[in-house]
Design a protein around this motif. Structure first.
Motif, PDB file in Angstrom:
ATOM      1  N   GLN A  48     -53.852 -23.617  51.488  1.00 25.62           N
ATOM      2  CA  GLN A  48     -54.985 -22.857  50.958  1.00 25.62           C
ATOM      3  C   GLN A  48     -55.046 -22.924  49.433  1.00 25.62           C
ATOM      4  OE1 GLN A  48     -57.367 -21.510  52.833  1.00 25.62           O
ATOM      5  NE2 GLN A  48     -56.293 -22.213  54.665  1.00 25.62           N
ATOM      6  N   LEU A  49     -53.886 -23.006  48.785  1.00 27.25           N
ATOM      7  CA  LEU A  49     -53.835 -23.049  47.325  1.00 27.25           C
ATOM      8  C   LEU A  49     -54.033 -24.455  46.766  1.00 27.25           C
ATOM      9  CD1 LEU A  49     -50.711 -20.783  46.648  1.00 27.25           C
ATOM     10  CD2 LEU A  49     -53.090 -20.184  46.194  1.00 27.25           C
ATOM     11  N   CYS A 245     -56.633 -15.244  48.259  1.00 28.15           N
ATOM     12  CA  CYS A 245     -56.305 -16.443  49.035  1.00 28.15           C
ATOM     13  C   CYS A 245     -55.766 -16.041  50.409  1.00 28.15           C
ATOM     14  CB  CYS A 245     -55.257 -17.265  48.296  1.00 28.15           C
ATOM     15  SG  CYS A 245     -54.902 -18.848  49.063  1.00 28.15           S
TER      16      CYS A 245
END
Length: 290
Positions: A48-49, A245
């Motif tokens: 996700q990052l 996030c």
């Protein structure tokens, strides 16, 4: 426990401090346990990052004390942390640019956790290897319940939004309970549309939901209109905005909660009154790891 320990992660040596410091007073969750959580969720969190500039919220004294947003990399940032310098239009500090960290390893997550950066917020677009901003690769709407509404109402709005988006051919979408009050709905995109177009689609979705369900949905930020309703916040798709996030911890409470991806069946059960939909704790999120 010694005040400082040195560990090697991903071939990097990190000096960690105060691992027994309590960051969540209600549960006694320590910095060491926070670091362990981020190491365990790294396979899903790092995806996700990946290639996203990270804004952090830090709680140096734990969630019972003050916090602060941090965008620029702090002094003492290791040279091996990848950074990206981006324009800062509308900066409240009159900065022309901001240099963000881009986290791509367990070592990077550990470095952030050691700084008590509990919340990791990102844009809906990634950066190229050259540091250029790419078009958004996802659309997000934040479903925020006003007084008198809760997660069940957010789940209902998410299901209505799913119907509209699927009719538009945007059927790769997934819900995330925010770890705070509401939930987010993410829509995967092919990365070919500019920010302005994605923002327009998100706003159009919010307006359409309000028109179809005015007793439960509001698209205006005005708090006076939000009693008993769910705000469909489309503004998260503005280029400068960030959203928590998925898989990040939250620092909203004295206990550790997580912005956790959920199954559509869980939302359906909540709307039908079969099973309550609650925010997930650190341990509950870990139990869901694939």
């Amino acid at each position: 426990m010694p005040d400082h320990v040195s560990v090697e992660i991903d071939g990097r040596t990190l000096r960690l401090s105060s691992l027994d410091k309590v960051l969540y007073p209600e549960t006694g969750t320590t910095k060491g346990e926070v670091l362990q959580y981020y190491a365990q969720v790294a396979p899903v969190l790092l995806e996700q990052l990946r290639d996203r500039a990270v804004t952090r919220i830090r709680w140096p004294s734990g969630t019972g004390g003050p916090s602060f947003f941090e965008k620029n990399v702090p002094r003492g940032t290791p040279a091996w942390i990848r950074t990206v310098t981006l324009p800062a239009p509308g900066s409240t500090r009159d900065r022309e640019t901001i240099t963000y960290p881009v986290i791509d390893s367990v070592a990077g997550l550990t470095w952030l956790g050691n700084l008590a950066a509990l919340e990791l917020h990102v844009h809906q677009w990634r950066v190229s290897g050259d540091g250029d901003s790419l078009p958004p690769d996802r659309l997000v709407v934040d479903l925020d319940p006003g007084p008198g509404a809760g997660l069940a109402e957010c789940a209902q709005v998410a299901m209505w939004a799913r119907d509209i988006l699927c009719d538009m051919g945007l059927d790769d979408l997934w819900p995330v309970t925010s770890g705070s009050k509401g939930l987010q709905l993410y829509v995967e995109l092919d990365g070919t549309h500019p920010v302005a177009v994605v923002r327009e689609v998100a706003q159009g979705l919010a307006v359409a939901l309000e028109a179809a369900h005015p007793s439960l949905v509001v698209s205006s930020m005005a708090k006076v209109k939000r009693g008993g309703k769910v705000l469909v916040d489309w503004s998260q798709n503005t280029a400068s905005k960030t959203t928590i996030c998925p898989w990040s911890l939250r620092g909203k409470f004295g206990r550790p909660t997580v912005a956790a991806p959920r199954e559509w069946s869980e939302l359906e059960d909540a709307v039908a009154g079969r099973t309550p939909l609650d925010q997930l704790s650190l341990d509950e999120a870990l139990a869901r790891l694939p």
